[in-house]
Write a protein that holds these residues in place. Structure first.
Motif, mmCIF file in Angstrom:
data_model
loop_
_atom_site.group_PDB
_atom_site.id
_atom_site.type_symbol
_atom_site.label_atom_id
_atom_site.label_comp_id
_atom_site.label_asym_id
_atom_site.label_seq_id
_atom_site.Cartn_x
_atom_site.Cartn_y
_atom_site.Cartn_z
ATOM 1 N N MET A 201 0.829 -1.205 0.000
ATOM 2 C CA MET A 201 0.000 0.000 0.000
ATOM 3 C C MET A 201 0.870 1.265 0.000
ATOM 4 S SD MET A 201 -3.137 -1.183 2.533
ATOM 5 C CE MET A 201 -4.396 0.003 2.022
ATOM 6 N N GLY A 202 2.209 1.063 -0.040
ATOM 7 C CA GLY A 202 3.100 2.211 -0.231
ATOM 8 C C GLY A 202 3.763 2.759 1.017
ATOM 9 N N PHE A 203 3.774 1.961 2.107
ATOM 10 C CA PHE A 203 4.360 2.448 3.359
ATOM 11 C C PHE A 203 5.595 1.641 3.736
ATOM 12 C CE2 PHE A 203 -0.241 3.185 3.473
ATOM 13 C CZ PHE A 203 -0.233 4.570 3.506
ATOM 14 N N GLN A 204 6.517 2.286 4.436
ATOM 15 C CA GLN A 204 7.683 1.574 4.964
ATOM 16 C C GLN A 204 7.323 1.046 6.344
ATOM 17 O OE1 GLN A 204 11.219 3.950 5.461
ATOM 18 N NE2 GLN A 204 12.316 2.330 6.529
ATOM 19 N N VAL A 205 7.430 -0.263 6.518
ATOM 20 C CA VAL A 205 7.097 -0.885 7.808
ATOM 21 C C VAL A 205 8.389 -1.090 8.591
ATOM 22 C CG1 VAL A 205 5.991 -2.815 8.963
ATOM 23 C CG2 VAL A 205 5.143 -2.050 6.733
ATOM 24 N N CYS A 206 8.421 -0.554 9.807
ATOM 25 C CA CYS A 206 9.582 -0.702 10.701
ATOM 26 C C CYS A 206 9.154 -1.596 11.863
ATOM 27 C CB CYS A 206 10.010 0.663 11.238
ATOM 28 S SG CYS A 206 10.325 1.865 9.919
ATOM 29 N N PRO A 207 9.541 -2.892 11.824
ATOM 30 C CA PRO A 207 9.034 -3.808 12.850
ATOM 31 C C PRO A 207 9.724 -3.593 14.203
ATOM 32 C CG PRO A 207 9.945 -5.012 10.947
ATOM 33 C CD PRO A 207 10.356 -3.577 10.821
ATOM 34 N N LEU A 208 8.905 -3.619 15.250
ATOM 35 C CA LEU A 208 9.401 -3.714 16.621
ATOM 36 C C LEU A 208 8.890 -5.065 17.130
ATOM 37 C CD1 LEU A 208 10.670 -2.604 19.209
ATOM 38 C CD2 LEU A 208 8.591 -1.289 19.618
ATOM 39 N N PRO A 209 9.674 -6.151 16.923
ATOM 40 C CA PRO A 209 9.139 -7.488 17.200
ATOM 41 C C PRO A 209 9.031 -7.771 18.700
ATOM 42 C CG PRO A 209 11.371 -7.633 16.293
ATOM 43 C CD PRO A 209 11.021 -6.176 16.374
#
Length: 290
Positions: free
Chosen positions: A33-41
């Motif tokens: 959908m065009g977003f950068q996902v920055c995971p905090l697992p």
């Protein structure tokens, strides 16, 4: 000066190697959908917990270290999106994280994972319910299922509810902080072939309902899928009813794409076959104002 115009979303979820749930759903949906996902697992699992056995690495101690490094990098997020949190301590860490990183224009979405079918999930207790009640006061959007709604309101679970009762529950939850409250998995009284999603937006004081066919198969990760599409849709400027339609239709397409295969349902819906549909305009509006 060059700036990276792609919006960043901090995604606080666990990571399961097998079964399409949590981060393995959140990242592809929001990326497409065009977003950068920055995971905090929050944890790493061999496979999700609906399999009989799984390995589990708790990352509670690592989370503050990751957050500390992000502070040094002076990262800022356009949205913070939280899902399954495995302990009261994780909920408090996330609460502090939201306080530190939220900006006036950022969107905070909390999927208050607690239970289903009228009961808490295994490993959840009343302390965690109390902590989650605090966490949702910081969110702009929450997406409880019907079971979680009653736990958050501290009311006994009731499967059959009128539209008027559901509207009251939505408003009561919104009064605690969230501007938008969405209840998923609401059975349609007298019709076991359908299920509904109810939503309330305090801005404009409007209530919405989307009813869709209930397909006779259970796939893990549909809740994560739903909230991920809602998050992406609101971030790209969709109105709440359009976001609801987009999410419900996407899940239906995913289940239909999966339904025809001889397949272990525990692996979740065949997301890869329908991801491209997120770029398409809404096919037909199914929402109603209530």
């Amino acid at each position: 000066m060059y700036t990276n115009k792609v919006k960043k979303i901090a995604a606080v979820h666990d990571l399961s190697g097998m079964g399409r749930v949590s981060l393995t759903v959140v990242i592809p949906i929001l990326s497409s959908m065009g977003f950068q996902v920055c995971p905090l697992p929050t944890a790493v699992l061999s496979n999700h917990t609906q399999y009989p056995n799984f390995s589990f690495l708790d990352l509670t101690d690592e989370m503050p270290k990751i957050i500390a490094e992000w502070k040094k990098l002076q990262v800022s997020f356009d949205a913070i999106y939280t899902g399954y949190l495995g302990s009261s301590l994780q909920m408090r860490i996330v609460s502090d994280f939201i306080n530190e990183f939220r900006r006036p224009d950022s969107l905070v979405v909390a999927d208050p994972v607690l239970g289903d079918n009228g009961r808490l999930y295994a490993n959840f207790n009343q302390n965690m319910v109390k902590e989650m009640r605090k966490l949702i006061t910081q969110a702009d959007v929450i997406t409880p299922n019907l079971t979680e709604l009653f736990y958050l309101l501290n009311k006994p679970y009731k499967e059959n509810n009128t539209d008027e009762e559901l509207k009251e529950y939505l408003r009561l939850l919104s009064d605690r902080g969230p501007q938008i409250v969405i209840i998923t998995s609401v059975p349609v009284f007298g019709d076991s072939h359908k299920t509904s999603v109810y939503a309330y937006n305090r801005q404009g004081n409007r209530y919405w309902k989307v009813t869709c066919p209930y397909l006779p198969a259970h796939y893990p990760g549909t809740g994560d899928t739903f909230t991920s599409v809602i998050t992406g849709a609101l971030m790209q400027g969709d109105s709440l009813p359009i976001a609801l339609d987009r999410a419900v239709q996407f899940i239906l397409q995913g289940i239909r794409a999966t339904f025809g295969y001889e397949y272990d349902n525990r692996e979740g819906i065949l997301l890869e076959k329908v991801l491209h549909n997120l770029d398409m305009p809404i096919q037909s509006a199914s929402y109603e104002l209530i």
